[in-house]
Design an enzyme around this catalytic site. Structure first.
Site, PDB file in Angstrom:
ATOM      1  N   HIS A 114       0.832  -1.202   0.000  1.00  0.00           N
ATOM      2  CA  HIS A 114       0.000   0.000   0.000  1.00  0.00           C
ATOM      3  C   HIS A 114       0.874   1.262   0.000  1.00  0.00           C
ATOM      4  O   HIS A 114       0.723   2.136  -0.868  1.00  0.00           O
ATOM      5  CB  HIS A 114      -0.922  -0.031   1.227  1.00  0.00           C
ATOM      6  CG  HIS A 114      -1.835   1.139   1.348  1.00  0.00           C
ATOM      7  ND1 HIS A 114      -3.157   1.112   0.964  1.00  0.00           N
ATOM      8  CD2 HIS A 114      -1.621   2.396   1.813  1.00  0.00           C
ATOM      9  CE1 HIS A 114      -3.716   2.302   1.186  1.00  0.00           C
ATOM     10  NE2 HIS A 114      -2.794   3.102   1.700  1.00  0.00           N
ATOM     11  N   GLU A 115       1.794   1.335   0.945  1.00  0.00           N
ATOM     12  CA  GLU A 115       2.637   2.534   1.045  1.00  0.00           C
ATOM     13  C   GLU A 115       3.561   2.657  -0.172  1.00  0.00           C
ATOM     14  O   GLU A 115       3.918   3.765  -0.572  1.00  0.00           O
ATOM     15  CB  GLU A 115       3.450   2.529   2.342  1.00  0.00           C
ATOM     16  CG  GLU A 115       2.626   2.453   3.637  1.00  0.00           C
ATOM     17  CD  GLU A 115       1.562   3.543   3.787  1.00  0.00           C
ATOM     18  OE1 GLU A 115       1.693   4.610   3.156  1.00  0.00           O
ATOM     19  OE2 GLU A 115       0.576   3.300   4.514  1.00  0.00           O
ATOM     20  N   HIS A 135       1.720   4.625  -2.713  1.00  0.00           N
ATOM     21  CA  HIS A 135       1.880   6.059  -2.441  1.00  0.00           C
ATOM     22  C   HIS A 135       3.273   6.532  -2.875  1.00  0.00           C
ATOM     23  O   HIS A 135       3.433   7.591  -3.483  1.00  0.00           O
ATOM     24  CB  HIS A 135       1.731   6.333  -0.939  1.00  0.00           C
ATOM     25  CG  HIS A 135       0.318   6.298  -0.417  1.00  0.00           C
ATOM     26  ND1 HIS A 135      -0.667   7.098  -0.932  1.00  0.00           N
ATOM     27  CD2 HIS A 135      -0.262   5.582   0.585  1.00  0.00           C
ATOM     28  CE1 HIS A 135      -1.803   6.888  -0.257  1.00  0.00           C
ATOM     29  NE2 HIS A 135      -1.585   5.960   0.667  1.00  0.00           N
ATOM     30  N   GLU A 174      -4.578   8.124  -2.619  1.00  0.00           N
ATOM     31  CA  GLU A 174      -5.093   6.857  -2.110  1.00  0.00           C
ATOM     32  C   GLU A 174      -5.443   5.910  -3.263  1.00  0.00           C
ATOM     33  O   GLU A 174      -5.360   4.691  -3.122  1.00  0.00           O
ATOM     34  CB  GLU A 174      -6.311   7.103  -1.215  1.00  0.00           C
ATOM     35  CG  GLU A 174      -6.706   5.938  -0.342  1.00  0.00           C
ATOM     36  CD  GLU A 174      -5.664   5.583   0.723  1.00  0.00           C
ATOM     37  OE1 GLU A 174      -4.693   6.337   0.915  1.00  0.00           O
ATOM     38  OE2 GLU A 174      -5.837   4.523   1.349  1.00  0.00           O
TER      39      GLU A 174
HETATM   40 ZN   LIG Z   1      -3.010   5.216   2.035  1.00  0.00          ZN
END
Ligand SMILES: [Zn+2]
Ligand SMILES: [Zn+2]
Lengths: 496, 496
Positions: A265-266, A269, A295
């Site tokens: 997830h990160e 980003h 996001e």
């Molecule tokens: Zn996030």
């Protein structure tokens, strides 16, 4: 750039200076969460607050206003105009609030958050609600000022800080639709999965091996280690600056999937940040478009890509290389593990089917709070009612894992929650478009070749920074405006 | 503090604000050396330079000058007067240089240092000397401006940034004397030690165990881990802020003593920082007195305390607890290892007998460079000549371990080197006084009870910050001015 000493050029110098101060805020903030020993806390908070005040003074100085006016008259090309628009937006957002309100809100937020760290484990709603009321009061003042200036509803004015251009009337429509089918879908998926056996992996999972696994997955996902790093923090986040992106995770010896998918997830980003337009770094136009678009990139990596059965084919061998074979890691079980749907009280632990319910619940409560339709004391009853209605769960009396679980409201970040679900919807819509643009995508992913996917994201999202509005960015990339249909399709295809 | 809104009080607020910016510089600088990935370098240098410019602007604003003038007329107590004196000194040092020179020097230093990291291993003198010439050129401009204002020689004006009140005429006398006996002493010690067998410890020494050993020694030495940490960097240093002190070391699997004694050294610096007057933190009077006094604390820990045969009695068991017994770790051999004198090319690896020779060599070259008596291209030949004459070693063609070995000149920190040997001399003088004040010192140390020693340092050095001049501080603590006799005595007693 235009001719020397134009007002626009002076603005570029000014914003570039602000970006350098932002750089030091970002690293000082990252250090606070990852490295700083406890006794450093007070001095660090004071130092970061001092820098915030300075940045606010520079941004809101009369000189900035004058230059913005002048630059409006100058001849600018497309990206310069977009840059000026973003400068104007930052200025307008900053200049509206009197310094006394900014300081009061910052202090109330810090006090509320500090007390919350002890009140949450103690399930102390009475203590918490007193501090939260002060934060809400100041947030309403802020919303009132912003709404008046923008000619919008109060809540919309806050929402626009995170997702410029979005309105609560849009959200009411989108979330209203979601509410008609999501609880039903959730029930069906849970019923279906109850019939499928799903073995949990047996630990312990050595932390150093988890770290190595995380690094190997980050490498696979194209993270640039010359321009970033991964560390440990209590609350995972992606920070730093585009030239030096700092992501974090937290490890648990008994269970490795949460940390691993958190890293994925990160990394989503991070790749956005690492691929923002290099030649414009330091200018507002080079910043990520919005919280929701940010996001969308992390959720595209985590939900659309990493939890797909295609990706499992390359993820599984990396896991086995660290921890060896075991029944829970056999292919079909491993897929079920990563696509497990189980409604729970905690938002940050939620699967992608339950997650929107957590968001809608919060959206409805925070909107009513900001608009003054309810008061802080009304939150628990509403929370319990919605938790029961959307997720079928009982949260009565469980403040700690109910309305006291998040840090957002304690800090006064009202209007942030919807961006999680908007991000999930953008991610689904973008990924659907990627599938059409790359016919062999499934095979590519299963073969570990993600280059075409990353190229598409680079071309369609990352390289544009804030050049276009969210609406235009999404329309250019997918040929249509935000369409929640793709999110529903994605969930139904994967889970039914 | 004096009555509200006095000029002095306004100055306190102003310097407290500057200290907050210093905090962010310190953490950003620490991160750069310990955590930052390579691609972050340019943006970080720019951000730190921007903050330096800002601090310089605040410090040198007309308002500061006016307040300093006004505060001079106000009634202040002793420590307030000392604080005002330090404010004035900072102002005077800063106001002299034009902003353009400060920025140019900071950028040239960062560029030179960045390139040096690759040029040093490549032995690339030509590449390095080009960057260094720019740094020297800007340093001469700085020295010229400072010297004119202070009415001193150019070099003295730089020296005074690190050791206020010290003059090159003092150094010429002190170092001139040293040169008359040091090479001879060195030869005698080497000849004596050649007859004593000294087994080297057999590795490898696991890095994690070295880290644990370092932590146990820091604990023994009273490092406050709630207000600091230890990490790894290429060039060990002590950074951060008094509330959050960051020391670094570097480990080598084949040899553990260098890293270990390096940690002891930096812990000496750290304890000084951690024990500066708490109630004055943020004010100039709470800063460490000078670079030389700082070094006196690290050298007192490393040379006077940790390499003594008394301390070996408590250090040895900690080493054995990590690495087990081996012949090299037997007591007499362990003492010889830690008191080994062997002239070498590298300053940071030098024993305390050779060290002053490294410093004098650099002092003579940098003084001539700053005064314009030589140019950068003259450095290698002078280096080789002095290395041969003072230490009997050949450095011809070996730039990497010769004149390219240090970071100081790359950063433009001319005038810094003498403070190492001044520090060694202060340390010897202070420790001699400690021995008189604590009759049982040897027994206490051997028993692991360092509390009386730390109490003496706290009372006589740490708690005073910059309250007194170096001269007064040393005279108050030891009853006399700097007297190099104690250093000579220490070397002769320990090594002959
Ligand atoms: Zn996030
Ligand atoms: Zn030192």
């Amino acid at each position: 750039m235009t001719s020397a000493h134009s007002a626009y050029e002076e603005l570029c110098t000014l914003f570039s200076r602000l970006a350098r101060f932002d750089h030091l805020s970002a690293i000082g903030g990252w250090d606070m969460q990852t490295m700083m020993p406890p006794d450093g806390s007070k001095a660090r908070s004071e130092a970061l607050a001092e820098l915030s005040v300075l940045k606010h003074q520079i941004l809101t100085a009369q000189k900035t206003a004058t230059l913005l006016e002048q630059a409006q008259q100058e001849s600018l090309n497309g990206i310069e105009s977009a840059n000026l628009l973003e400068m104007r937006r930052q200025y307008d957002n900053a200049v509206l609030l009197p310094e006394s309100l900014i300081e009061a809100k910052s202090l109330a937020g810090a006090r509320c958050e500090h007390a919350w760290r002890a009140q949450r484990p103690a399930n102390d709603w009475d203590g918490f609600s007193e501090n939260l009321s002060e934060v809400v009061k100041l947030t309403r003042e802020e919303a009132q000022i912003r709404a008046q200036a923008a000619g919008t509803r109060r809540y919309d004015a806050l929402l626009n800080l995170y997702e410029p251009g979005m309105r609560s009337s849009d959200l009411d429509r989108i979330f209203g639709d979601l509410k008609t089918w999501l609880p039903d879908l959730l029930q069906k998926v849970v019923a279906k999965q109850e019939k499928e056996p799903c073995l949990p992996p047996q630990g312990p999972f050595d932390l150093e091996k988890q770290r190595k696994l995380g690094l190997s997955v980050m490498k696979l996902l194209g993270f640039n280690f010359d321009g970033g790093r991964v560390d440990v923090s209590v609350h995972p986040f992606c920070g730093g600056v585009p030239q030096d992106v700092r992501i974090t995770t937290r490890y648990n010896e008994n269970e490795f999937l949460t940390a691993l998918l958190g890293i994925v997830h990160e990394t989503g980003h991070a790749r956005y940040e690492q691929n923002l337009p290099r030649e414009w770094l330091g200018q507002p136009v080079a910043l990520a478009r919005s919280t929701a678009i940010h996001e969308s990139q992390s959720l595209l990596f985590e939900m659309q890509l990493a939890r797909s059965s295609d990706f499992m084919k390359i993820l599984r061998p990396l896991v086995i290389a660290q921890f060896g074979e075991q029944p829970a890691l056999e292919e079909s079980n491993f897929i079920r593990l990563n696509q497990r749907v189980r409604p729970g009280l905690i938002r940050v632990d939620a699967d992608e089917v339950s997650y929107p319910a957590h968001v809608i619940l919060r959206y409805e409560i925070e909107q009513a709070l900001v608009e003054g339709d309810i008061e802080v004391e009304d939150i628990p009853a509403l929370w319990n009612e919605k938790m029961h209605s959307y997720l079928g769960l009982d949260s009565v009396g469980n403040y700690r894992n109910g309305c006291m679980q998040d840090i957002h409201w304690t800090d006064g970040a009202f209007g942030y929650f919807p961006t999680y679900t908007l991000g999930a919807m953008y991610a689904a819509q973008l990924f659907q478009q990627v599938r059409q643009a790359i016919p062999n995508l499934s095979d590519d992913i299963a073969a570990g070749d993600l280059s075409a996917l990353f190229h598409w994201l680079q071309q369609n999202i990352w390289q544009h920074g804030s050049r276009y509005s969210t609406e235009t960015l999404i329309a250019n990339a997918t040929g249509e405006a935000l369409n929640p249909r793709y999110f529903r399709q994605h969930l139904e295809t994967r889970y039914l």
